[in-house]
Scaffold this motif. Structure first.
Motif, mmCIF file in Angstrom:
data_model
loop_
_atom_site.group_PDB
_atom_site.id
_atom_site.type_symbol
_atom_site.label_atom_id
_atom_site.label_comp_id
_atom_site.label_asym_id
_atom_site.label_seq_id
_atom_site.Cartn_x
_atom_site.Cartn_y
_atom_site.Cartn_z
ATOM 1 N N VAL A 135 0.832 -1.202 0.000
ATOM 2 C CA VAL A 135 0.000 0.000 0.000
ATOM 3 C C VAL A 135 0.867 1.252 0.000
ATOM 4 N N ILE A 136 0.296 2.333 -0.515
ATOM 5 C CA ILE A 136 0.926 3.656 -0.427
ATOM 6 C C ILE A 136 0.194 4.437 0.651
ATOM 7 N N ASP A 137 0.923 4.867 1.644
ATOM 8 C CA ASP A 137 0.353 5.547 2.800
ATOM 9 C C ASP A 137 1.094 6.874 2.973
ATOM 10 N N GLU A 138 0.368 7.991 2.865
ATOM 11 C CA GLU A 138 1.014 9.305 2.963
ATOM 12 C C GLU A 138 1.691 9.504 4.313
ATOM 13 N N ALA A 139 1.074 8.986 5.364
ATOM 14 C CA ALA A 139 1.690 9.116 6.687
ATOM 15 C C ALA A 139 3.012 8.365 6.735
ATOM 16 N N GLN A 140 3.075 7.238 6.033
ATOM 17 C CA GLN A 140 4.306 6.461 5.979
ATOM 18 C C GLN A 140 5.406 7.224 5.231
ATOM 19 N N PHE A 141 5.059 7.816 4.120
ATOM 20 C CA PHE A 141 6.050 8.598 3.376
ATOM 21 C C PHE A 141 6.529 9.788 4.194
ATOM 22 N N SER A 142 5.622 10.395 4.948
ATOM 23 C CA SER A 142 6.011 11.513 5.815
ATOM 24 C C SER A 142 6.997 11.035 6.871
ATOM 25 N N TRP A 143 6.699 9.861 7.471
ATOM 26 C CA TRP A 143 7.622 9.295 8.475
ATOM 27 C C TRP A 143 8.978 9.024 7.858
ATOM 28 N N LEU A 144 8.981 8.454 6.656
ATOM 29 C CA LEU A 144 10.244 8.098 6.017
ATOM 30 C C LEU A 144 11.062 9.339 5.680
ATOM 31 N N GLU A 145 10.418 10.342 5.146
ATOM 32 C CA GLU A 145 11.143 11.560 4.776
ATOM 33 C C GLU A 145 11.803 12.190 6.000
ATOM 34 N N LYS A 146 11.076 12.276 7.106
ATOM 35 C CA LYS A 146 11.636 12.840 8.338
ATOM 36 C C LYS A 146 12.754 11.956 8.880
ATOM 37 N N SER A 147 12.579 10.646 8.778
ATOM 38 C CA SER A 147 13.579 9.712 9.297
ATOM 39 C C SER A 147 14.871 9.780 8.501
ATOM 40 N N LEU A 148 14.760 9.833 7.182
ATOM 41 C CA LEU A 148 15.958 9.925 6.350
ATOM 42 C C LEU A 148 16.701 11.231 6.617
ATOM 43 N N THR A 149 15.954 12.301 6.831
ATOM 44 C CA THR A 149 16.590 13.590 7.145
ATOM 45 C C THR A 149 17.356 13.505 8.462
ATOM 46 N N SER A 150 16.796 12.796 9.432
ATOM 47 C CA SER A 150 17.447 12.689 10.744
ATOM 48 C C SER A 150 18.651 11.749 10.722
ATOM 49 N N CYS A 151 18.791 10.951 9.644
ATOM 50 C CA CYS A 151 19.865 9.964 9.566
ATOM 51 C C CYS A 151 20.940 10.351 8.548
ATOM 52 N N GLN A 152 21.043 11.610 8.224
ATOM 53 C CA GLN A 152 21.964 12.026 7.174
ATOM 54 C C GLN A 152 23.435 11.983 7.580
ATOM 55 N N ASP A 153 23.708 11.809 8.872
ATOM 56 C CA ASP A 153 25.101 11.840 9.312
ATOM 57 C C ASP A 153 25.838 10.527 9.066
ATOM 58 N N LYS A 154 25.080 9.455 8.697
ATOM 59 C CA LYS A 154 25.721 8.160 8.418
ATOM 60 C C LYS A 154 24.975 7.466 7.278
ATOM 61 N N PRO A 155 25.639 6.528 6.595
ATOM 62 C CA PRO A 155 24.946 5.762 5.551
ATOM 63 C C PRO A 155 23.780 4.963 6.138
ATOM 64 N N ILE A 156 22.869 4.558 5.259
ATOM 65 C CA ILE A 156 21.648 3.860 5.666
ATOM 66 C C ILE A 156 21.549 2.517 4.949
ATOM 67 N N LEU A 157 21.245 1.468 5.698
ATOM 68 C CA LEU A 157 20.832 0.185 5.135
ATOM 69 C C LEU A 157 19.315 0.184 5.185
ATOM 70 N N PHE A 158 18.672 0.103 4.016
ATOM 71 C CA PHE A 158 17.225 0.249 3.936
ATOM 72 C C PHE A 158 16.577 -1.116 3.740
ATOM 73 N N VAL A 159 15.588 -1.423 4.579
ATOM 74 C CA VAL A 159 14.918 -2.731 4.549
ATOM 75 C C VAL A 159 13.420 -2.519 4.399
ATOM 76 N N THR A 160 12.809 -3.254 3.466
ATOM 77 C CA THR A 160 11.355 -3.243 3.313
ATOM 78 C C THR A 160 10.920 -4.613 2.814
ATOM 79 N N HIS A 161 9.625 -4.838 2.665
ATOM 80 C CA HIS A 161 9.163 -6.161 2.240
ATOM 81 C C HIS A 161 9.022 -6.276 0.729
ATOM 82 N N HIS A 162 8.226 -5.412 0.132
ATOM 83 C CA HIS A 162 7.890 -5.561 -1.281
ATOM 84 C C HIS A 162 9.050 -5.175 -2.200
ATOM 85 N N HIS A 163 9.153 -5.908 -3.296
ATOM 86 C CA HIS A 163 10.217 -5.624 -4.262
ATOM 87 C C HIS A 163 9.935 -4.307 -4.973
#
Length: 267
Positions: A135-163
């Protein structure tokens, strides 16, 4: 850090007693804990595992008791190695939180950010029980955008379910993939990990290493006209990340050549 990646266990203590269709196929397969045990042991023989990642579909529409038993079984196999999970379309969030997390029932998305020292692990829930394509959930995208911004000081390993790539499977990629990549390319991502297709896949997307791990249960091969041939097949991936960079990746995949059932999925 050495990471073991598995997915799509589809575990249940008791499967349906039906003899036909998808549910009948599930009744024909081995207990997924058998290949899972084999893969964990083989991975541990290869490397000392520091983290286990499970990228969704832990159970087959499981109860809270199924999640509790699965977690206990995995912990017995892997010892005190931390376990990080994301959820898939066969996971029931309320049951997961009760049985796996030992929390009160909650249907909200399960997102996590883990500080792994030289990098972050962002686990993003793009699933909803019963919606096979996610599913596409706007609240989820908002959470992700804020989270990625807060994690800019180090690289990110990104994990999700769907291909996230259309041509890697007969089923379409998650419909939010394009927008997701726009966000991920704005930060430093060392790799993307996912599951869902039950087929192993390795690629690079916009310069980011991308891995879909095989399932721990079964695989479906499209034979046309709605007929899917389900086979026993399983595997796992290993990764080594140092200083926030992916420096090693290996897969081991097993094909017992055991056809479980041919199913007409049109009905």
């Amino acid at each position: 850090m050495n990471i073991l990646h598995v997915s799509d266990i589809h575990y249940r203590q008791q499967y349906s007693t039906q003899t036909k269709g998808y549910q009948g196929m599930l009744g024909q397969m081995r207990n997924p804990l058998i290949p899972l045990t084999d893969c964990i042991k083989r991975a541990q023989e290869n490397r000392a595992i520091d983290l286990l990642i499970i990228s969704g579909d832990l159970t087959e529409d499981g109860s809270s008791q199924d999640y509790a038993y699965l977690k206990q079984s995995i912990q017995q196999l892997i010892g005190d190695v931390p376990i990080l999970v994301t959820l898939g379309n066969h996971d029931i969030k309320e049951h997961f939180r009760q049985g796996w997390c030992e929390e009160s029932s909650d249907a909200s998305p399960y997102n996590t950010i883990t500080d792994a020292g030289s990098f972050y692990i962002v686990s993003f829930d793009n699933s909803c029980h019963g919606f096979s394509d996610g599913v596409i959930d706007e609240a989820q995208f908002s959470w992700l955008e804020k989270s990625l911004t807060s994690c800019q000081d180090k690289p990110i390993l990104f994990v999700t379910h769907h291909h996230l790539v259309d041509d890697q499977a007969s089923t379409a990629a998650w419909p939010g993939a394009k927008r997701l990549f726009e966000l991920l390319t704005s930060v430093s991502v060392c790799a993307i990990l996912c599951g869902h297709t039950h087929h192993a896949y390795t690629g690079t997307i916009k310069g980011i290493p991308y891995f879909t791990v095989a399932s721990m249960s079964f695989v479906g091969e499209d034979e046309g006209d709605g007929i899917v041939r389900f086979e026993e097949r399983y595997g796992y991936n290993l990764y080594k990340i140092e200083s926030g960079k992916l420096i090693y990746q290996a897969s081991e995949n097993f094909r017992p050549n055991h056809v479980l059932m041919r199913v007409d999925m049109r009905g």
